[in-house]
Design a protein around this motif. Sequence first.
Motif, short mmCIF file in Angstrom:
data_model
loop_
_atom_site.label_atom_id
_atom_site.label_comp_id
_atom_site.label_asym_id
_atom_site.label_seq_id
_atom_site.Cartn_x
_atom_site.Cartn_y
_atom_site.Cartn_z
N THR A 153 -14.34 -1.23 3.15
CA THR A 153 -13.02 -1.68 2.71
C THR A 153 -12.69 -1.26 1.28
N TRP A 154 -11.40 -1.20 1.02
CA TRP A 154 -10.88 -1.10 -0.35
C TRP A 154 -9.80 -2.16 -0.49
N HIS A 155 -10.08 -3.17 -1.31
CA HIS A 155 -9.07 -4.18 -1.63
C HIS A 155 -8.23 -3.60 -2.76
N LEU A 156 -7.13 -2.98 -2.40
CA LEU A 156 -6.26 -2.32 -3.37
C LEU A 156 -5.49 -3.37 -4.18
N GLN A 157 -5.54 -3.26 -5.51
CA GLN A 157 -4.84 -4.20 -6.39
C GLN A 157 -3.41 -3.69 -6.61
N ALA A 158 -2.48 -4.23 -5.84
CA ALA A 158 -1.09 -3.77 -5.92
C ALA A 158 -0.55 -3.98 -7.33
N VAL B 23 0.86 -1.18 0.00
CA VAL B 23 0.00 0.00 0.00
C VAL B 23 0.90 1.23 0.00
N PHE B 24 1.85 1.27 0.93
CA PHE B 24 2.86 2.33 0.95
C PHE B 24 4.25 1.80 0.57
N LEU B 25 4.67 0.73 1.21
CA LEU B 25 5.99 0.14 0.94
C LEU B 25 5.87 -0.91 -0.17
N GLU C 240 -3.07 2.57 -7.06
CA GLU C 240 -2.21 3.30 -6.13
C GLU C 240 -3.04 3.85 -4.99
N VAL C 241 -2.49 3.84 -3.80
CA VAL C 241 -3.19 4.40 -2.65
C VAL C 241 -3.56 5.87 -2.88
N THR C 242 -2.78 6.55 -3.73
CA THR C 242 -3.07 7.96 -4.05
C THR C 242 -4.37 8.12 -4.80
N GLU C 243 -4.95 7.02 -5.31
CA GLU C 243 -6.22 7.06 -6.03
C GLU C 243 -7.41 6.85 -5.10
N LEU C 244 -7.17 6.84 -3.81
CA LEU C 244 -8.20 6.53 -2.82
C LEU C 244 -9.52 7.25 -3.07
N PHE C 245 -9.46 8.56 -3.23
CA PHE C 245 -10.70 9.34 -3.29
C PHE C 245 -11.42 9.24 -4.62
N SER C 246 -10.74 8.79 -5.65
CA SER C 246 -11.43 8.51 -6.91
C SER C 246 -11.96 7.09 -6.94
N LYS C 247 -11.19 6.14 -6.42
CA LYS C 247 -11.62 4.74 -6.41
C LYS C 247 -12.78 4.50 -5.45
#
Length: 202
Positions: A181-186, A12-14, A190-197
């Motif tokens: 939840t948001w299952h982020l697809q690494a 997510v970050f690292l 990108e976590v930076t897309e949080l508010f659009s996703k």
Amino acid sequence: MIKTIVFDFGDVFLTLDKSATGKHLKENGISELDVELVKINNAYEKGMVSSAEFIHCYTKRFNRLTTETFKTAWNSILIEFPEHRLKFLKKLKAEGNFKLILLSNTNELHINWVKENISVYEEFRSCFDQFYLSHEIHFRKPDASIFEFVLDQNGLKPDETLFVDDTLEHTLTAQKLGIRTWHLQAGQEEVTELFSKKSDLF
């Protein structure tokens, strides 16, 4: 309305290379981990086993492994911390609209490597109101108990809490407790897309 965002750390970050440790171990004659080693790994992530004991479990079992070759293999999963992700987090912290919590399955060897090799680690850590590492709190995802611990410790309402993680199993447990939840697809998101996703939640 979301009032608290709980973030995972790895992928997510690292940035991680989740296949790296397996490749390194294979080079040392270890093709797969048996049930006993998986249990030891999980216990280590919960802080129930010391780093010395953990390393000894491997070097005793596999005599081709030395302490240093094992540590190199174990930490090879850890890659880098992209600057744009920290910039996003710092902006989120500065705006002050959400309580920010980190919730990570990790262990002492990994965190020591991060402290030594990721120069922004302390700056990153300071962005959070609470910073929970599995080996320090003795819980690990995807057990429901770790999410209940975070909710109880911070007086959170599940439907006002968003959990961001790259592992589906972890987000499914959180959902069962009523957490958004948001299952982020690494590698694809990108976590930076949080508010659009997840615009439907904000």
